[in-house]
Write a protein that holds these residues in place. Structure first.
Motif, PDB file in Angstrom:
ATOM      1  N   ARG A  62      77.144  25.333  72.550  1.00 21.57           N
ATOM      2  CA  ARG A  62      76.859  25.176  73.975  1.00 21.57           C
ATOM      3  C   ARG A  62      76.245  26.464  74.520  1.00 21.57           C
ATOM      4  O   ARG A  62      76.444  27.539  73.973  1.00 21.57           O
ATOM      5  N   ASP A  63      75.498  26.322  75.602  1.00 26.17           N
ATOM      6  CA  ASP A  63      74.959  27.483  76.350  1.00 26.17           C
ATOM      7  C   ASP A  63      74.097  28.430  75.516  1.00 26.17           C
ATOM      8  O   ASP A  63      74.077  29.629  75.792  1.00 26.17           O
ATOM      9  N   THR A  64      73.406  27.937  74.493  1.00 25.05           N
ATOM     10  CA  THR A  64      72.666  28.879  73.651  1.00 25.05           C
ATOM     11  C   THR A  64      71.141  28.750  73.756  1.00 25.05           C
ATOM     12  O   THR A  64      70.436  29.689  73.389  1.00 25.05           O
ATOM     13  N   THR A  90      72.022  18.384  76.935  1.00 24.57           N
ATOM     14  CA  THR A  90      71.769  19.474  77.891  1.00 24.57           C
ATOM     15  C   THR A  90      72.931  20.474  77.962  1.00 24.57           C
ATOM     16  O   THR A  90      72.759  21.567  78.478  1.00 24.57           O
ATOM     17  N   ALA A  91      74.110  20.110  77.416  1.00 23.99           N
ATOM     18  CA  ALA A  91      75.231  21.069  77.378  1.00 23.99           C
ATOM     19  C   ALA A  91      74.865  22.270  76.505  1.00 23.99           C
ATOM     20  O   ALA A  91      75.470  23.335  76.615  1.00 23.99           O
ATOM     21  N   LEU A 119      72.119  23.879  76.686  1.00 26.24           N
ATOM     22  CA  LEU A 119      71.226  24.776  77.431  1.00 26.24           C
ATOM     23  C   LEU A 119      71.984  25.919  78.085  1.00 26.24           C
ATOM     24  O   LEU A 119      73.099  25.726  78.575  1.00 26.24           O
ATOM     25  N   SER A 120      71.350  27.078  78.145  1.00 23.03           N
ATOM     26  CA  SER A 120      71.929  28.190  78.910  1.00 23.03           C
ATOM     27  C   SER A 120      71.807  27.850  80.403  1.00 23.03           C
ATOM     28  O   SER A 120      71.137  26.886  80.780  1.00 23.03           O
ATOM     29  N   ARG A 121      72.402  28.677  81.271  1.00 28.80           N
ATOM     30  CA  ARG A 121      72.524  28.310  82.681  1.00 28.80           C
ATOM     31  C   ARG A 121      71.183  28.031  83.371  1.00 28.80           C
ATOM     32  O   ARG A 121      71.060  27.092  84.151  1.00 28.80           O
ATOM     33  N   ASP A 122      70.176  28.849  83.055  1.00 26.64           N
ATOM     34  CA  ASP A 122      68.862  28.644  83.684  1.00 26.64           C
ATOM     35  C   ASP A 122      67.929  27.816  82.803  1.00 26.64           C
ATOM     36  O   ASP A 122      66.722  27.775  83.032  1.00 26.64           O
ATOM     37  N   GLY A 123      68.499  27.213  81.783  1.00 24.02           N
ATOM     38  CA  GLY A 123      67.671  26.500  80.810  1.00 24.02           C
ATOM     39  C   GLY A 123      66.900  25.333  81.419  1.00 24.02           C
ATOM     40  O   GLY A 123      67.356  24.690  82.354  1.00 24.02           O
ATOM     41  N   ARG A 173      68.018  22.581  86.434  1.00 29.51           N
ATOM     42  CA  ARG A 173      69.273  22.251  87.118  1.00 29.51           C
ATOM     43  C   ARG A 173      69.142  22.547  88.592  1.00 29.51           C
ATOM     44  O   ARG A 173      68.551  23.551  88.975  1.00 29.51           O
TER      45      ARG A 173
END
Ligand SMILES: C[S@@+](CC[C@H](N)C(=O)[O-])C[C@H]1O[C@@H](n2cnc3c(N)ncnc32)[C@H](O)[C@@H]1O
Length: 258
Positions: free
Chosen positions: A157-159, A208-209, A211-215, A257
């Motif tokens: 996640r978040d990568t 989409t999990a 993706l990093s925060r601004d992905g 997002r």
């Protein structure tokens, strides 16, 4: 057979760009191989599979019946990614096929790294070969997985800075009505389910999990899918900007997002 004769044969068979194709065929083949190639083309077997390679963006790709033939419209997706990806980005290319989206992005953004996914081992093998011939294999990780299902556990996640995807997006009922040549391309590369949206839905719901925060998510879409993708994006909490292709059709959706 000389070029004029070949052009005439191709025209007779209803091939649109007969002169251009005759030039490519005579450059690639001679003698019996040329005769065979012309016969196959007259039977509407795709020119790109006959030649065995095709140029896309600034790269050359090996192509065969295990992959969709790279389309020039898809260069808009690559161009958008090249301009948008943050420095040192690790991105995902879902439904990679020949690998053209990931590989042309990597080739023109030497600071980035990609994981490229397809469902079929022979397709992924071709993408891997294309990564090697285009000198990006050190930054290209091929991975066999089903995009309609949840991502494999080895992806965290978040990568990822972005998800790029040109998935199958044609409505199932439309596929049999397409140009004769398209019948030789893998059905699995075309069929997007009853409303053409199966892959977009699965990616937004399950992938989409990662993706990093601004992905961001960059999709290629069909010319008539702007409304559908905008509605789907809103449902999953994303804004959606749509870019047009060279022919003026809606082609690339950029989701962020809210
Ligand atoms: C429209 S093609 C796009 C290929 C390439 N990205 C391009 O732009 O030319 C879609 C690709 O999705 C792959 N595919 C089909 N179903 C899949 C699934 N369930 N999971 C992963 N890949 C799949 C097909 O093998 C095909 O290579």
């Amino acid at each position: 057979m000389n070029r004029e004769k070949i052009t005439a044969r191709l025209l007779e068979a209803g091939i649109e760009n007969a002169a251009g194709e005759a030039a490519l065929l005579t450059e690639a083949f001679d003698n019996e191989a040329l005769t065979r190639a012309v016969e196959r083309r007259c039977a509407h077997y795709p020119l790109q599979y006959i030649l065995g390679t095709w140029d896309f963006y600034r790269e050359r790709y090996k192509v065969n019946e295990h992959c969709l033939i790279p389309r020039s419209d898809t260069e808009i997706l690559v161009d958008t990614a090249i301009k948008m990806l943050p420095n040192g980005a690790h991105f995902l290319d879902l439904c990679t096929g020949s690998g053209c989206v990931a590989i042309s992005t990597l080739a023109n953004r030497p600071d980035t790294v990609a994981t490229a996914i397809d469902l079929f081992p022979q397709t992924l093998a071709l993408a891997t070969e294309n990564a090697q011939s285009n000198n990006v294999s050190a930054r290209f990780t091929p991975l066999l997985a089903n995009v309609l299902e949840a991502p494999p556990n080895l992806l965290f996640r978040d990568t990822f800075a972005a998800i790029l995807s040109n998935p199958p997006y044609i409505r199932d009922e439309v596929v049999p009505t397409l140009q004769q040549e398209v019948a030789h391309e893998p059905r699995a590369a075309l069929c997007g389910g009853p409303d053409g949206l199966d892959f977009y839905r699965a990616i937004l719901e399950k992938w989409t999990a990662l993706l990093s925060r601004d992905g961001a998510v960059l999709f290629e879409i069909g010319y008539d899918q702007k409304q559908d993708i905008t509605a789907l994006a809103a449902k999953y909490g994303y804004t959606c900007d749509v870019k047009k292709d060279f022919g003026g059709n809606d082609r690339v959706a950029i989701l962020r997002r809210r």
